[in-house]
Design an enzyme around this catalytic site. Structure first.
Site, PDB file in Angstrom:
ATOM      1  CG  LEU A  21      -0.212  37.829   8.360  1.00  0.00           C
ATOM      2  CD1 LEU A  21      -0.016  37.136   8.839  1.00  0.00           C
ATOM      3  CD2 LEU A  21      -0.704  39.613   8.627  1.00  0.00           C
ATOM      4  N   GLY A  22       4.579  40.781   7.072  1.00  0.00           N
ATOM      5  CA  GLY A  22       6.049  40.682   7.160  1.00  0.00           C
ATOM      6  C   GLY A  22       6.219  39.853   6.101  1.00  0.00           C
ATOM      7  CB  ALA A  23       8.902  40.926   4.181  1.00  0.00           C
ATOM      8  N   GLY A  25      15.039  39.488   5.509  1.00  0.00           N
ATOM      9  CA  GLY A  25      15.966  38.760   5.010  1.00  0.00           C
ATOM     10  C   GLY A  25      15.954  37.123   3.814  1.00  0.00           C
ATOM     11  CG  MET A  26      17.118  34.601   5.804  1.00  0.00           C
ATOM     12  SD  MET A  26      17.652  34.260   6.988  1.00  0.00           S
ATOM     13  CE  MET A  26      17.138  34.273   9.133  1.00  0.00           C
ATOM     14  N   GLY A  27      12.797  35.383   4.060  1.00  0.00           N
ATOM     15  CA  GLY A  27      11.616  35.277   3.907  1.00  0.00           C
ATOM     16  C   GLY A  27      10.682  36.124   4.352  1.00  0.00           C
ATOM     17  CB  VAL A  29       5.183  36.115   7.858  1.00  0.00           C
ATOM     18  CG1 VAL A  29       3.721  35.338   8.295  1.00  0.00           C
ATOM     19  CG2 VAL A  29       6.289  35.709   8.403  1.00  0.00           C
ATOM     20  CE  LYS A  43       8.959  31.996  10.346  1.00  0.00           C
ATOM     21  NZ  LYS A  43       8.792  31.640  11.748  1.00  0.00           N
ATOM     22  CG  ASP A 137      14.933  35.342  19.664  1.00  0.00           C
ATOM     23  OD1 ASP A 137      14.900  35.478  20.355  1.00  0.00           O
ATOM     24  OD2 ASP A 137      14.307  35.393  18.032  1.00  0.00           O
TER      25      ASP A 137
END
Length: 738
Positions: A21-23, A25-27, A29, A43, A137
């Site tokens: 679904l997405g990416a 720099g740290m992980g 999904v 995630k 956030d």
């Protein structure tokens, strides 16, 4: 969604990965399926960051916060392991776009949409703040859009105001452009409180109203400076919202309203209330959600994604078979051609319509065993409780009370049996039709260990808020009146939808219009105030008509219009010789009156919502001849239900109303399954497994469920009703072929 890469694992813990679904720099999904088949967004923190205490602590914090915050407008946590080698967390999958994506692609929201968006995000923030936390956030990318409202996500930097473990004074944490002045200045500790989230909410609403961030774009330093010193750009914000947004964006935190004030203010006037969320999104966004929901339903299930190493082991002896059938199963190739086609069409309808859920009070009514007499009073038998969760005093109380009585009759008959292996106690709770009360009562029933199953809730809106509570305790819940496919799509493990979804009913509608009504062109009128119900019916019917090359004339009526003259004239001038109305009883009466004024003689058809006394009362003579396709029988006429109808009359001194027989059936199904379990195995989990694996022949229809909790589509379950001489007259099964 992107395909999995060769470097991606096939699964994480017990979750089968389906795509990315997405990416960042740290992980990464992933879209994944749980062992029960539900879709989740999973995630994962990359291994190199998992070794760094700061990143792992932030991830652990996100898990803790997600567990502490419980609100319908916050995406719920499904599972997590913050201590794994590669820490991960899974949340419910929301197939809609982010607010940022929706506004960028399709433009700003209307004032009505902005009010709903703001009120429900404020409600979510209020829950975060009551948990002693600050989100910190809030931005368009952290708000997902669903048909019934927004969903707040990403608690990675949420913390208590006094907590200084992850930040220090002078460090800016959050997203520039949506940060409060106190965040932009890098204040630490107590300097960042709930008022900071309110400022960010003001920024998000300004973006949703205008399509641009209120402090512009550009270099980070410039954005931070503007947040602290410059007034927000609110040009283009609807006049009715300028004051409240201006107060949200005050530089002084003390002058901003709190989340509770915002809920009250934004929910005023004509904003959608409670479970109603009609007409809040632009049509293209609604279609986008439907398309993504369709794609989600089309994804492979667990069986089709198992890797060779995942082959199931022999489970050993099976649980006792609780299935009850009227004969051997029919081979697939032996089905009539019309029935095979119906099943194919119904599957398509489910997929297409998947995207298309004041003061309150509630009472709880318990009794020893449904008034079942000596058998119920037996102290030698174990006692188990079946609960009825319904609207027993609100706008849908007629349906709720019918279901309560159907359940009580089934329990009374069971308890009167000399061979009953246990005694059943009934617990009935009344949510008054209020979604907030429904969630509270569901939590109470879930916490009661004596309750082994629930029949209800009555409406889609109350089911939407209650099902997550039931799912948390794996408490089996069977609903017979809600019809939204979205209830199944969300992947609740313990939910069974004991009726065909509204989207499947459109197949019967199409067959009726093209067959008995001999329609050559169908006018399909979608009434926006009816929300998801109307969208599912109209969209799936339009798709079915298109598939069989039947001409149709679609027309959408805004919630702001009460005059159906223009809509009717549009479809009739285009040559429609029949009209299908996807809407609710009050406005159904309006279009019925308009069609009568136009002397329209063609077929007039609608869905189950119009099977309501309100339609007859308000439409008067204009209701005559209307046909409804609904998932409910008339127990006084259907031959298989006549014994039930007689018992109901004897016990309650009236004929059984609609949905009484359906509740009677599912209660009998639950008791049959529970009776088939050994005494020490009568648990919620085992009961749920037995019902899912079984097949039960009721007086209304056959009950069998697929792995999503939806009824197996076998060509039954849809019925015709017609208004004749001012009353609803049952017409038997709806046609599965033309």
């Amino acid at each position: 969604m992107e395909p999995l890469r060769s470097s991606d694992p096939a699964r994480i813990a017990d979750h089968r990965l389906l795509g990315r679904l997405g990416a960042g720099g740290m992980g990464v999904v992933y879209l994944a399926r749980t062992p029960s088949g539900a879709l989740v967004a999973l995630k994962v923190l990359l291994a190199e960051y998992a070794e760094e205490p700061g990143f792992k602590e932030r991830f652990r914090r996100e898990v803790e916060v997600a567990r502490r915050v419980d609100n319908p407008w916050v995406v719920p946590l499904a599972d997590a392991d913050a201590d794994a080698e590669a820490p991960w967390l899974a949340t419910a999958f929301v197939p809609g776009p982010s607010l940022g994506e929706a506004v960028a692609a399709y433009g700003p929201l209307t004032e009505r949409g902005l009010r709903l968006l703001g009120a429900r995000l404020a409600e979510a923030l209020g829950e975060v703040h009551r948990a002693g936390l600050v989100h910190r956030d809030l931005k368009p990318g952290n708000v997902l859009i669903a048909h019934d409202g927004p969903r707040l996500i990403d608690f990675g930097i949420a913390r208590a105001p006094e907590d200084r473990t992850l930040t220090a004074t002078g460090m800016v944490v959050g997203t520039p452009g949506y940060l409060s002045p106190e965040q932009a200045e890098g204040r630490g500790g107590d300097g960042i409180g709930p008022a900071s989230d309110v400022f960010s909410l003001g920024c998000v609403l300004a973006f949703a109203a205008t399509g641009r961030a209120p402090f512009g774009s550009g270099a980070v330093d410039a954005l931070l400076y503007r947040a602290v010193h410059d007034p927000a750009d609110l040009d283009g914000v609807p006049a009715g919202l300028l004051d409240v947004l201006g107060r949200c964006l005050e530089k002084d935190p003390a002058r901003r309203p709190d989340a509770g004030e915002l809920v009250r203010e934004l929910a005023a006037d004509d904003a959608p209330q409670d479970g109603e969320a009609a007409d809040w999104l632009p049509d293209p966004v609604t279609r986008l959600i439907a398309e993504r929901s369709t794609a989600a339903l089309a994804l492979p299930d667990i069986e089709h994604t198992l890797a060779p190493s995942d082959a199931p082991v022999d489970p050993g002896p099976a649980e006792p078979d609780t299935r009850e059938t009227s004969g051997a199963p029919e081979p697939q190739d032996a089905r009539p051609a019309g029935r095979r086609r119906f099943l194919l069409l119904a599957g398509g309808a489910v997929a297409l319509a998947a995207g298309g859920g004041g003061a309150w009070w509630a009472v709880t009514r318990d009794d020893d065993a449904g008034g079942a007499g000596p058998a119920a009073a037996s102290s030698r038998r174990p006692v188990h409780t079946i609960a009825l969760h319904g609207d027993l005093s609100g706008p849908h109380s007629e349906t709720g009370r019918a279901q309560e009585r159907g359940l009580r009759l089934a329990v009374a008959e069971f308890n009167a049996r000399g061979d009953a292996p246990f005694t059943v106690k009934v617990r009935a709770v009344d949510d008054g039709g209020d979604p907030v009360a429904a969630a509270r009562l569901a939590a109470e029933l879930t916490e009661d260990p004596a309750v082994l199953a629930v029949v209800g809730p009555t409406t889609d809106a109350t089911a939407q808020t209650a099902l997550a509570k039931y799912d948390a305790g794996l408490l089996p819940v069977v609903a017979v009146s809600p019809g939204g496919i979205v209830l199944v799509l969300q992947g609740f493990r313990s939910f069974l939808l004991g009726r065909l979804p509204d989207s499947v009913l459109s197949i019967y509608v199409s067959n009726y219009l093209r067959g008995k009504a001999r329609s050559r062109k169908v006018g399909v009128v979608l009434d926006r105030p009816a929300g998801n119900y109307a969208a599912q019916l109209a969209t799936s019917l339009s798709n079915e008509l298109h598939n069989v090359q039947q001409p149709s004339v679609p027309e959408v009526v805004s919630a702001m219009r009460r005059d159906f003259g223009s809509a009717v004239d549009t479809v009739l001038s285009a040559g429609a010789d029949s009209v299908f109305f996807a809407g609710l009883p009050d406005r159904g009466a309006l279009i019925a009156a308009t069609l009568r004024e136009r002397a329209f003689q063609g077929a007039r058809v609608s869905g189950p919502a119009l099977l309501d006394g309100q339609f007859l009362t308000q439409a008067q003579e204009a209701a005559e001849g209307w046909v409804m396709v609904a998932p409910v029988i008339d127990a006084t006429i259907k031959p298989e239900a006549k014994k039930f109808a007689a018992a109901y009359r004897e016990r309650f001194k009236e004929a059984p109303p609609r949905y009484a027989a359906e509740a009677y059936d599912v209660t009998g199904m639950l008791l049959k399954a529970l009776s088939g379990l050994p005494a020490k195995s009568r648990t919620r989990e085992n009961l749920l497994a037995a019902v899912r694996a079984g097949k039960y022949q009721g007086i209304t229809k056959t009950f069998a469920f697929d792995k999503t909790g939806m009824m197996v589509i076998d060509g039954t379950g849809g019925f015709l009703w017609r208004v004749e001489q001012g009353d609803f007259v049952y017409g038997g099964p709806a046609p599965i072929t033309v």
